[in-house]
Design an enzyme around this catalytic site. Structure first.
Site, PDB file in Angstrom:
ATOM      1  N   GLU A   1     -18.973  63.899 -17.254  1.00 14.08           N
ATOM      2  CA  GLU A   1     -18.185  64.638 -16.265  1.00 14.08           C
ATOM      3  C   GLU A   1     -16.716  64.745 -16.686  1.00 14.08           C
ATOM      4  O   GLU A   1     -15.996  65.607 -16.198  1.00 14.08           O
ATOM      5  CB  GLU A   1     -18.256  63.951 -14.898  1.00 14.08           C
ATOM      6  CG  GLU A   1     -19.646  63.983 -14.276  1.00 14.08           C
ATOM      7  CD  GLU A   1     -19.694  63.248 -12.953  1.00 14.08           C
ATOM      8  OE1 GLU A   1     -20.110  63.874 -11.960  1.00 14.08           O
ATOM      9  OE2 GLU A   1     -19.311  62.059 -12.903  1.00 14.08           O
TER      10      GLU A   1
ATOM     11  N   TYR B   1      -5.312  82.388   5.396  1.00 15.68           N
ATOM     12  CA  TYR B   1      -6.382  81.751   4.612  1.00 15.68           C
ATOM     13  C   TYR B   1      -6.279  82.056   3.133  1.00 15.68           C
ATOM     14  O   TYR B   1      -6.718  81.259   2.307  1.00 15.68           O
ATOM     15  CB  TYR B   1      -7.768  82.057   5.165  1.00 15.68           C
ATOM     16  CG  TYR B   1      -8.093  83.510   5.391  1.00 15.68           C
ATOM     17  CD1 TYR B   1      -8.510  84.315   4.357  1.00 15.68           C
ATOM     18  CD2 TYR B   1      -7.988  84.060   6.661  1.00 15.68           C
ATOM     19  CE1 TYR B   1      -8.817  85.640   4.566  1.00 15.68           C
ATOM     20  CE2 TYR B   1      -8.294  85.387   6.880  1.00 15.68           C
ATOM     21  CZ  TYR B   1      -8.708  86.172   5.829  1.00 15.68           C
ATOM     22  OH  TYR B   1      -9.009  87.493   6.041  1.00 15.68           O
TER      23      TYR B   1
ATOM     24  N   GLU C   1     -13.645  61.472  -3.140  1.00 16.58           N
ATOM     25  CA  GLU C   1     -12.898  60.914  -2.011  1.00 16.58           C
ATOM     26  C   GLU C   1     -11.396  60.924  -2.280  1.00 16.58           C
ATOM     27  O   GLU C   1     -10.595  61.259  -1.402  1.00 16.58           O
ATOM     28  CB  GLU C   1     -13.374  59.479  -1.717  1.00 16.58           C
ATOM     29  CG  GLU C   1     -14.788  59.389  -1.177  1.00 16.58           C
ATOM     30  CD  GLU C   1     -15.895  59.389  -2.232  1.00 16.58           C
ATOM     31  OE1 GLU C   1     -17.042  59.089  -1.863  1.00 16.58           O
ATOM     32  OE2 GLU C   1     -15.629  59.683  -3.422  1.00 16.58           O
TER      33      GLU C   1
ATOM     34  N   LYS D   1     -20.851  69.347  -4.817  1.00 20.35           N
ATOM     35  CA  LYS D   1     -20.854  69.183  -6.268  1.00 20.35           C
ATOM     36  C   LYS D   1     -22.211  69.679  -6.778  1.00 20.35           C
ATOM     37  O   LYS D   1     -23.151  68.901  -6.954  1.00 20.35           O
ATOM     38  CB  LYS D   1     -20.626  67.699  -6.589  1.00 20.35           C
ATOM     39  CG  LYS D   1     -20.040  67.408  -7.921  1.00 20.35           C
ATOM     40  CD  LYS D   1     -19.676  65.915  -8.005  1.00 20.35           C
ATOM     41  CE  LYS D   1     -19.147  65.573  -9.364  1.00 20.35           C
ATOM     42  NZ  LYS D   1     -18.894  64.124  -9.493  1.00 20.35           N
TER      43      LYS D   1
END
Length: 158
Positions: free
Chosen positions: A58, A90, A110, A136
């Site tokens: 990753e 937005y 997180e 993800k």
């Protein structure tokens, strides 16, 4: 103080089966309060390529993340003015999310979401509360499931 006039049956009339009403003026000690408006804008499936993850594979390159955001705010001013300058824009939120995520190199979603929530709430002071959900998709595919991710909700204190 709030005062109003109501018509109520007298207790004697009710007891005798007659509904003779008398007028009574009632004063409320506390005024009736109207809760603040809580309107929302939604951004769903905002794709941002990010370098995020714990595993070595990753950390070798970016991977797509999909962001869903809900921002709560009072929509009455922009609704009355019909001016985007008064609105919670937005498009500007999307750009802020892209810029923030692109600059980060977090291991955990997180950590990324906590920093993103702080950034969005600081940059858009009219937002009272923010909910972020990140998906993800490559991790979900590797795990053989429909989706994995993290959600947080943050608001203003005070």
């Amino acid at each position: 103080m709030c005062a109003c006039t109501i018509s109520v049956p007298t207790s004697a009339a009710v007891a005798k089966g007659r509904d003779r009403r008398r007028t009574e003026r009632v004063t409320l000690a506390d005024p009736v309060s109207v809760p603040p408006a809580m309107d929302t804008i939604h951004i769903e499936g905002l794709r941002v390529d990010a370098l995020v993850g714990v595993y070595a594979h990753e950390r070798e390159g970016t991977q797509p993340l999909l962001f869903d955001l809900t921002l709560a705010f009072d929509n009455r001013t922009p609704a009355a003015s019909d001016d985007v300058a008064d609105a919670l824009d937005y498009a500007a939120v999307c750009e802020a999310v892209r810029a923030h995520v692109a600059a980060r190199r977090d291991q955990l979603l997180e950590t990324l979401l906590e920093s993103l929530a702080a950034r969005v709430l600081a940059q858009f002071p009219q937002a009272r509360e923010l909910r972020i959900r990140v998906h993800k998709p490559e991790a979900a595919r590797a795990l053989g499931c429909a989706g994995v991710g993290v959600s947080i909700t943050r608001g203003r204190s005070g």
